[in-house]
Design a protein around this motif. Sequence first.
Motif, PDB file in Angstrom:
ATOM      1  N   UNK A 132     -13.089   5.579  10.375  1.00 34.87           N
ATOM      2  CA  UNK A 132     -13.175   5.236   8.955  1.00 34.87           C
ATOM      3  C   UNK A 132     -13.969   6.277   8.172  1.00 34.87           C
ATOM      4  N   UNK A 133     -15.097   6.706   8.708  1.00 34.57           N
ATOM      5  CA  UNK A 133     -15.931   7.654   7.968  1.00 34.57           C
ATOM      6  C   UNK A 133     -15.332   9.058   7.943  1.00 34.57           C
ATOM      7  N   UNK A 134     -14.295   9.292   8.743  1.00 33.86           N
ATOM      8  CA  UNK A 134     -13.586  10.573   8.670  1.00 33.86           C
ATOM      9  C   UNK A 134     -12.573  10.593   7.529  1.00 33.86           C
ATOM     10  N   UNK A 135     -12.292   9.434   6.949  1.00 30.62           N
ATOM     11  CA  UNK A 135     -11.360   9.371   5.822  1.00 30.62           C
ATOM     12  C   UNK A 135     -12.039   9.898   4.565  1.00 30.62           C
ATOM     13  N   UNK A 136     -11.292  10.490   3.640  1.00 27.26           N
ATOM     14  CA  UNK A 136     -11.905  11.075   2.442  1.00 27.26           C
ATOM     15  C   UNK A 136     -12.597  10.023   1.578  1.00 27.26           C
ATOM     16  N   UNK A 137     -13.867  10.269   1.271  1.00 23.72           N
ATOM     17  CA  UNK A 137     -14.609   9.389   0.378  1.00 23.72           C
ATOM     18  C   UNK A 137     -15.120   8.112   1.003  1.00 23.72           C
ATOM     19  N   UNK A 196      -8.567   6.270  -3.656  1.00 20.41           N
ATOM     20  CA  UNK A 196      -7.671   5.338  -2.960  1.00 20.41           C
ATOM     21  C   UNK A 196      -6.413   6.049  -2.480  1.00 20.41           C
ATOM     22  N   UNK A 197      -5.809   6.847  -3.342  1.00 20.56           N
ATOM     23  CA  UNK A 197      -4.588   7.546  -2.947  1.00 20.56           C
ATOM     24  C   UNK A 197      -4.869   8.568  -1.843  1.00 20.56           C
ATOM     25  N   UNK A 230      -1.706   8.260   6.999  1.00 30.46           N
ATOM     26  CA  UNK A 230      -0.404   8.549   7.592  1.00 30.46           C
ATOM     27  C   UNK A 230       0.424   7.293   7.782  1.00 30.46           C
ATOM     28  N   UNK A 231       1.348   7.352   8.728  1.00 35.05           N
ATOM     29  CA  UNK A 231       2.239   6.221   9.012  1.00 35.05           C
ATOM     30  C   UNK A 231       1.962   5.673  10.409  1.00 35.05           C
ATOM     31  N   UNK A 244       0.830  -1.208   0.000  1.00 32.36           N
ATOM     32  CA  UNK A 244       0.000   0.000   0.000  1.00 32.36           C
ATOM     33  C   UNK A 244       0.864   1.258   0.000  1.00 32.36           C
ATOM     34  N   UNK A 245       2.081   1.156   0.515  1.00 26.19           N
ATOM     35  CA  UNK A 245       3.000   2.289   0.428  1.00 26.19           C
ATOM     36  C   UNK A 245       3.332   2.593  -1.032  1.00 26.19           C
ATOM     37  N   UNK A 246       3.530   1.548  -1.829  1.00 35.10           N
ATOM     38  CA  UNK A 246       3.832   1.762  -3.245  1.00 35.10           C
ATOM     39  C   UNK A 246       2.622   2.331  -3.983  1.00 35.10           C
ATOM     40  N   UNK A 247       1.433   1.877  -3.625  1.00 33.56           N
ATOM     41  CA  UNK A 247       0.222   2.440  -4.236  1.00 33.56           C
ATOM     42  C   UNK A 247       0.108   3.920  -3.885  1.00 33.56           C
ATOM     43  N   UNK A 248       0.333   4.240  -2.630  1.00 30.62           N
ATOM     44  CA  UNK A 248       0.239   5.636  -2.181  1.00 30.62           C
ATOM     45  C   UNK A 248       1.223   6.535  -2.917  1.00 30.62           C
ATOM     46  N   UNK A 249       2.445   6.049  -3.115  1.00 35.98           N
ATOM     47  CA  UNK A 249       3.511   6.884  -3.663  1.00 35.98           C
ATOM     48  C   UNK A 249       3.629   6.808  -5.180  1.00 35.98           C
TER      49      UNK A 249
END
Length: 235
Positions: free
Chosen positions: A134-139, A106-107, A114-115, A78-83
Amino acid sequence: MATKRPAQPIFTRSSWLKPSSKRVRGLRDRLRSHYGRPVAAPHGRPLDELVLTVLSQSTSDRNRDVAYLRLRARLETWERVRDAPLSEVESAIQPGGLHRQKSVRIKNILHALGEPLDLAWLAHVPVGEGRDHLTALPGVGRKTAACVLLFALGQPDVPVDTHVSRVATRLGLLRPGAGFVEMHDGLLDLTPRGAHLELHVNLLRHGRRICHAQRPRCEVCPLRRACPQIGVAVR
């Protein structure tokens, strides 16, 4: 030529009454007799489930799975997806449809976490606290959060998608015209202890196989004698 009468709800918003626990258990048992009792142990990977649920929006299960597997094969963590560049994520999930919108979502979620990129700690906090996070996360809305809590962690929540909301409303389990948050709160409150997965899966199956949005197959419905057919057109 005879004209069809428009759909008329048997109950209005003001006349609807919350169903009894006995009625809910009876409907659960009828669905169980027809579809069986689904069993799926929580898989313990909440972040995987979160991304999978984002990919599931407005597509088939098959296309969702193809998109997810391509994403994991091309960008293993998921770090690679993020970056990764947005174009790489778009390309990987293209078979799932709406790949431009979903790649951004997703990104954004991964950056917001965060980390470290991990949600395993959700298993050790109250369900409400995990849902709020969870619902505070975007989308991320209630349905997506419920999928993570139920399927990944085995916690008591009931995802309400279009099939579940349609069937539950026609059965009188939910108030006609209820909003999305009210539907989730209402169905969660009605669900018998330990039946969250079963009720969700069997309402979903029923909506896909029999209780269609257009032309529901009421003549073969195992619930027909117990269904007030709220919102179903009178033929």
